[in-house]
Design a protein around this motif. Structure first.
Motif, short mmCIF file in Angstrom:
data_model
loop_
_atom_site.label_atom_id
_atom_site.label_comp_id
_atom_site.label_asym_id
_atom_site.label_seq_id
_atom_site.Cartn_x
_atom_site.Cartn_y
_atom_site.Cartn_z
N ARG A 163 0.74 -1.19 0.10
CA ARG A 163 -0.05 -0.09 0.04
C ARG A 163 0.81 1.31 -0.04
N SER A 164 0.76 2.18 -1.06
CA SER A 164 1.47 3.21 -1.22
C SER A 164 0.54 4.63 -1.35
N LEU A 165 1.36 5.54 -1.42
CA LEU A 165 0.71 6.96 -1.67
C LEU A 165 1.45 7.62 -2.70
N LYS A 166 0.60 8.16 -3.94
CA LYS A 166 1.35 8.75 -4.86
C LYS A 166 1.40 10.16 -4.49
N LEU A 167 2.57 11.07 -5.16
CA LEU A 167 2.82 12.35 -4.80
C LEU A 167 3.03 13.21 -6.00
N ASP A 168 2.57 14.36 -5.92
CA ASP A 168 2.61 15.33 -7.23
C ASP A 168 3.31 16.46 -6.68
N GLY A 169 4.54 16.50 -7.40
CA GLY A 169 5.76 17.47 -7.04
C GLY A 169 5.22 19.11 -7.74
N MET A 170 4.96 20.13 -6.76
CA MET A 170 4.72 21.40 -7.09
C MET A 170 5.56 22.39 -7.49
N ASP A 171 6.91 22.09 -7.40
CA ASP A 171 7.99 23.02 -7.68
C ASP A 171 8.75 22.68 -8.79
N TYR A 172 8.55 23.37 -9.77
CA TYR A 172 9.04 23.02 -11.29
C TYR A 172 10.42 23.42 -11.28
N GLY A 173 11.30 22.13 -11.80
CA GLY A 173 12.77 22.18 -11.70
C GLY A 173 13.31 21.52 -10.48
N PHE A 174 12.58 21.32 -9.55
CA PHE A 174 12.86 20.81 -8.23
C PHE A 174 12.30 19.13 -8.10
N ASN A 175 10.89 19.10 -8.22
CA ASN A 175 10.41 17.82 -8.01
C ASN A 175 9.11 17.63 -8.80
N ASN A 176 9.01 18.39 -9.88
CA ASN A 176 7.65 18.09 -10.85
C ASN A 176 7.93 16.83 -11.69
N ASN A 177 8.86 16.02 -11.72
CA ASN A 177 8.85 14.63 -12.06
C ASN A 177 8.51 13.72 -11.30
N ALA A 178 8.05 13.88 -10.13
CA ALA A 178 7.84 12.98 -9.20
C ALA A 178 6.92 11.87 -9.81
N ARG A 179 5.84 12.11 -10.40
CA ARG A 179 4.98 11.12 -10.97
C ARG A 179 5.50 10.27 -12.03
N GLU A 180 6.46 10.75 -12.83
CA GLU A 180 6.94 10.07 -13.65
C GLU A 180 8.25 9.26 -13.22
N ARG A 181 8.82 9.57 -12.04
CA ARG A 181 9.73 9.03 -11.44
C ARG A 181 9.21 8.09 -10.33
N SER A 182 7.79 7.94 -10.44
CA SER A 182 7.43 7.10 -9.47
C SER A 182 7.75 7.26 -7.78
N ILE A 183 7.81 8.37 -7.69
CA ILE A 183 8.17 8.94 -6.10
C ILE A 183 6.94 8.80 -5.36
N VAL A 184 6.98 8.21 -4.40
CA VAL A 184 5.72 7.61 -3.58
C VAL A 184 6.06 7.47 -2.16
N VAL A 185 5.08 7.58 -1.17
CA VAL A 185 5.48 7.34 -0.07
C VAL A 185 4.91 5.81 0.43
N HIS A 186 5.92 5.05 0.73
CA HIS A 186 5.70 3.57 1.22
C HIS A 186 6.36 3.14 2.06
N GLY A 187 6.06 1.93 2.72
CA GLY A 187 6.87 1.38 3.79
C GLY A 187 7.90 0.54 3.22
N ALA A 188 9.00 0.53 4.18
CA ALA A 188 10.15 -0.21 3.84
C ALA A 188 10.90 -0.82 4.71
N ASP A 189 11.34 -2.07 5.04
CA ASP A 189 11.98 -2.81 6.04
C ASP A 189 13.26 -2.11 6.47
N TYR A 190 13.92 -1.59 5.32
CA TYR A 190 15.21 -0.94 5.80
C TYR A 190 15.13 0.36 6.59
N VAL A 191 13.72 0.82 6.84
CA VAL A 191 13.77 2.14 7.66
C VAL A 191 13.15 1.71 9.10
#
Length: 264
Positions: A163-191
């Motif tokens: 179960r994960s949560l998608k993110l939309d980057g709001m700052d052009y040039g800094f994080n606006n590729n978040a969707r295309e990069r599949s940058i999401v909030v998710h759980g991880a055993d290494y945390v």
């Protein structure tokens, strides 16, 4: 002929005097209005700064290890984004403070209405952003790095990390590729504490702000549905359209009289 020329010259001089007087009469009120506007902005900013300080201490963010300047940036972005009517429901603000080492609990989820710190836990950064403390950030696809700036949380889905949560980057040039990069909030055993014990730091993601597996559902349920996430690193060059404090002060002043209540 001389008398006629003198008459013409006199008429021209008289006209110049009238125009000059009229120009000054119009110009003076504009100057006064500009000065008044500046004073109003400074007054709002002063109230807003008091609000930030009071909220910071009420939520006990000082004892939780978050610097007030980072909180100020995040809160200012929250109100700027809110002014665009993105935020209709929750007053939840999440801060991932990458000024801090991964060993520290540097994720803060704050309920601004209740003035409560809902959760303070670990969050991972990207594997190409650095070791224990990140020092490199990228918006590039396949960079495997974290990206700075403001995000809006999107929809929940089930992926390779569960179960994960998608993110939309709001700052052009800094994080606006978040969707295309599949940058999401998710759980991880290494945390987890075990990773810190073994590695001296948390494990690292491919750029996602990964959280402890045991807390992933709580984090996702709390911040889902268009709430603000701010990823911070103060040592990096970063600019944002959402760091307008005058606008933030105006929005905060008009919301539940929050600033007025702090002056009682």
């Amino acid at each position: 002929m001389n008398k006629k020329m003198m008459g013409i010259v006199g008429a021209v001089l008289f006209g110049i005097i009238i125009v000059g007087t009229s120009w000054k009469a119009v110009e003076q009120p504009q100057k006064e209005k500009k000065i008044t506007g500046q004073v109003e902005s400074l007054s709002k900013d002063s109230l807003y700064n008091n609000y930030i300080t009071n909220l910071y201490h009420t939520v006990h963010l000082d004892s939780a290890g978050l610097n007030i300047s980072v909180f100020e940036k995040a809160l200012t972005g929250f109100y700027n984004i809110k002014s665009q009517r993105f935020l209709q429901m929750k007053s939840i603000l999440t801060i991932a403070d990458f000024d801090q080492e991964s060993r520290k609990k540097r994720l803060y989820i704050i309920d601004l209405d209740k003035k409560e710190l809902i959760l303070n836990t670990w969050v991972a950064h990207g594997q190409n952003s650095g070791g224990d403390k990140p020092d490199f950030f990228s918006n590039a696809i396949n960079s495997n790095s974290s990206s700075l700036g403001f995000y809006l949380t999107g929809e929940i889905y089930f992926g390779k990390h569960g179960r994960s949560l998608k993110l939309d980057g709001m700052d052009y040039g800094f994080n606006n590729n978040a969707r295309e990069r599949s940058i999401v909030v998710h759980g991880a055993d290494y945390v987890c504490q075990e990773s810190i014990n073994q590695l001296g730091r948390l494990g690292r993601s491919q750029g996602c702000p990964a959280v402890p597996t045991k807390l992933a559902n709580k984090v996702i349920n709390t911040i889902a549905d268009k709430t603000v996430l701010f990823i911070n690193n103060s040592s990096q060059p970063y600019t944002s359209n959402y760091l307008n404090e005058t606008l933030a002060a105006s929005v905060a002043l008009n919301q539940h009289d929050v600033l007025a209540s702090n002056m009682d």
